[in-house]
Design a protein around this motif. Structure first.
Motif, short mmCIF file in Angstrom:
data_model
loop_
_atom_site.label_atom_id
_atom_site.label_comp_id
_atom_site.label_asym_id
_atom_site.label_seq_id
_atom_site.Cartn_x
_atom_site.Cartn_y
_atom_site.Cartn_z
N GLU A 1 0.83 -1.20 0.00
CA GLU A 1 0.00 0.00 0.00
C GLU A 1 0.86 1.26 0.00
N ALA A 2 1.94 1.23 0.77
CA ALA A 2 2.84 2.37 0.78
C ALA A 2 3.47 2.58 -0.59
N MET A 3 3.90 1.49 -1.21
CA MET A 3 4.54 1.60 -2.51
C MET A 3 3.58 2.11 -3.58
N ASP A 4 2.31 1.78 -3.48
CA ASP A 4 1.33 2.30 -4.45
C ASP A 4 1.31 3.83 -4.42
N CYS A 5 1.35 4.40 -3.20
CA CYS A 5 1.34 5.86 -3.08
C CYS A 5 2.68 6.47 -3.49
N ILE A 6 3.75 5.78 -3.19
CA ILE A 6 5.08 6.29 -3.59
C ILE A 6 5.18 6.32 -5.11
N GLN A 7 4.72 5.27 -5.76
CA GLN A 7 4.74 5.24 -7.22
C GLN A 7 3.79 6.26 -7.83
N ALA A 8 2.78 6.67 -7.05
CA ALA A 8 1.84 7.69 -7.52
C ALA A 8 2.37 9.11 -7.29
N GLY A 9 3.51 9.23 -6.57
CA GLY A 9 4.12 10.54 -6.43
C GLY A 9 4.45 11.00 -5.02
N ALA A 10 4.13 10.22 -3.98
CA ALA A 10 4.47 10.64 -2.62
C ALA A 10 5.97 10.82 -2.48
N VAL A 11 6.38 11.85 -1.75
CA VAL A 11 7.80 12.20 -1.70
C VAL A 11 8.41 12.12 -0.31
N GLY A 12 7.61 11.82 0.72
CA GLY A 12 8.19 11.82 2.05
C GLY A 12 7.33 11.11 3.08
N ILE A 13 7.90 11.00 4.27
CA ILE A 13 7.24 10.36 5.40
C ILE A 13 7.15 11.37 6.54
N THR A 14 5.96 11.50 7.10
CA THR A 14 5.74 12.41 8.22
C THR A 14 6.15 11.73 9.52
N HIS A 15 6.99 12.41 10.29
CA HIS A 15 7.57 11.93 11.56
C HIS A 15 7.63 10.39 11.62
N ILE A 16 8.57 9.85 10.86
CA ILE A 16 8.78 8.41 10.82
C ILE A 16 8.94 7.86 12.25
N PHE A 17 8.43 6.69 12.47
CA PHE A 17 8.41 5.96 13.75
C PHE A 17 7.29 6.42 14.67
N ARG A 18 6.71 7.60 14.45
CA ARG A 18 5.65 8.11 15.33
C ARG A 18 4.31 7.88 14.67
N HIS A 19 3.37 7.24 15.39
CA HIS A 19 2.05 6.90 14.85
C HIS A 19 2.19 6.09 13.55
N THR A 20 3.16 5.22 13.53
CA THR A 20 3.42 4.37 12.37
C THR A 20 3.71 2.96 12.83
N ALA A 21 3.13 1.96 12.16
CA ALA A 21 3.34 0.57 12.55
C ALA A 21 4.82 0.21 12.47
N PRO A 22 5.34 -0.50 13.46
CA PRO A 22 6.75 -0.90 13.42
C PRO A 22 7.02 -1.91 12.31
N MET A 23 8.25 -1.95 11.86
CA MET A 23 8.66 -2.87 10.81
C MET A 23 9.02 -4.22 11.44
N ASP A 24 8.54 -5.32 10.83
CA ASP A 24 8.99 -6.64 11.25
C ASP A 24 9.06 -7.55 10.03
N GLN A 25 9.51 -8.78 10.23
CA GLN A 25 9.76 -9.66 9.08
C GLN A 25 8.48 -10.07 8.37
N GLN A 26 7.36 -10.05 9.07
CA GLN A 26 6.10 -10.41 8.44
C GLN A 26 5.43 -9.21 7.77
N SER A 27 5.66 -8.03 8.35
CA SER A 27 4.99 -6.83 7.85
C SER A 27 6.00 -5.68 7.78
N PRO A 28 6.78 -5.61 6.71
CA PRO A 28 7.77 -4.53 6.61
C PRO A 28 7.14 -3.14 6.60
#
Length: 385
Positions: free
Chosen positions: A202-229
């Motif tokens: 889902e993130a890549m769909d928006c990035i390919q559509a033109g998104a250019v950045g991430i708002t306060h990474i790590f805050r209010h964002t699901a953590p990365m793990d091996q099952q769900s990067p």
């Protein structure tokens, strides 16, 4: 009439990663020359040996000094906040508005747009941090204020702002996020991703559509793990700008160092996301539907003593980061200057002390206290007044 020339003398300007004794010649709001000590033209401002930095840029700000940008009703309130920012070395800031009713958002963007039109060039635009966010990830915003992508609503807000909305944060997992990203990008709006539990796809769909950045990474964002990067993995992998909160009470130092090693300073932007309580005295304050205690520069919810939001100013954030283990001042200063200038599309004018760029200057005494702040060659803060 010939342009007025001002020479700032007797300073240590931070150039090429280190302080250097020099004079700065300023005319028509810009740096016209970097001169050897002793050369002076026109009006002279004695820097008394102070360290001069490029003006700091806070690319994510909600308020300060008791002013909540989401609740402002007049340009005067916005200018008061500008003055508070200047007292902490900030010469450019991007107001951020959280999810709210359309009525409140229209009122706020109108006041901010009016302030910029009425002589507040320090405003870099407006950031809509909502209402196009996913339920459960919206942070302090109320669930009832969340909306699915609505281009007509965006247009109404843009018109009320006098065309200065430059950035929208959205959650990639909400229906129609990629199409909305594509449409906003076509309008020249920067789309940032955040407040999200999105999958990597889902993130890549928006990035390919033109998104250019991430708002306060790590805050209010699901953590990365091996099952769900997820979104974090996409942010680290792709060539995106990554905001990071400069408050180490929220952003653990190892994560900040990891981000810098992964993205480099060019794509890492330190922000305060400062709240309206920034700069106020210690005490108890309402914060949304909860209560919070402000004690010694930390804001904690009363019910569970969890971190409630940032009340750091940009200058204090810079000093804290540069004093942290494994970080240095020359490494951290670009996170508050050149990197946000690049992210905001202002690198041709701001972010460094160079000939041709705006004369945005911060004068620091030996205790690192901000004594003077200049914006486009005009003094907007003087601690002696």
């Amino acid at each position: 009439m010939a342009p007025i020339i001002t020479t700032v003398t007797n300073i240590q300007a931070f150039l090429d990663g280190r302080p250097k004794p020099c004079n700065l010649r300023i005319s028509e709001g810009r740096i016209q020359g970097i001169l050897p000590p002793g050369e002076a033209y026109g009006r002279v401002i004695d820097g008394h040996g102070m360290l001069v930095l490029p003006g700091l840029i806070d690319a994510h700000l909600h308020g300060g000094w008791g002013i909540d940008l989401g609740a402002v009703t007049s340009p005067r309130e916005v200018r008061t906040l500008r003055d508070f920012c200047a007292s902490h070395g900030v010469t450019t800031f991007l107001p951020a508005l959280v999810s709210d009713t359309e009525e409140h958002l229209l009122r706020a963007v109108s006041a901010i747009g009016g302030a910029k039109r009425q002589g507040c060039p320090q405003i870099a635009g407006i950031h809509l941090e909502g209402p196009f966010l996913a339920e459960g990830w919206q942070g302090a915003a109320l669930k009832k204020h969340l909306r699915e992508p609505d281009y007509a609503l965006f247009q109404r807000l843009q018109e009320a702002s006098e065309g200065i909305i430059t950035r929208v944060t959205l959650s990639p997992e909400i229906p129609g996020a990629a199409d909305f990203t594509r449409r906003l990008t076509a309008d020249g709006i920067q789309v940032f991703l955040g407040h999200s539990g999105a999958s990597y796809e889902e993130a890549m769909d928006c990035i390919q559509a033109g998104a250019v950045g991430i708002t306060h990474i790590f805050r209010h964002t699901a953590p990365m793990d091996q099952q769900s990067p997820g979104l974090v993995a996409a942010a680290l992998e792709q060539d995106l700008f990554c905001e990071v909160l400069c408050d180490l009470d929220c952003t653990p130092l190892p994560l900040l160092r990891l981000l810098l090693r992964s993205k480099g300073a060019a794509r890492t932007v330190a922000v305060t996301a400062g709240l309206s309580l920034t700069g106020l005295a210690d005490g108890l304050y309402p914060l949304g539907e909860r209560s919070a205690a402000l004690r010694g520069g930390k804001l904690l919810y009363l019910d569970d003593e969890s971190w409630a939001g940032s009340v750091l100013t940009a200058d204090e954030g810079l000093w804290r980061l540069s004093a942290a283990d494994g970080l240095t001042f020359p490494q951290c200063l670009p996170l508050f200057t050149t990197s946000p200038a690049r992210m905001l599309g202002l690198a041709h004018r701001k972010g460094s002390l160079e000939v041709g760029k705006d004369a945005d200057l911060v004068f620091l005494d030996k205790t690192r206290r901000v004594r003077l702040t200049m914006s486009q060659g005009s003094m907007i803060y003087d601690s002696s007044n």
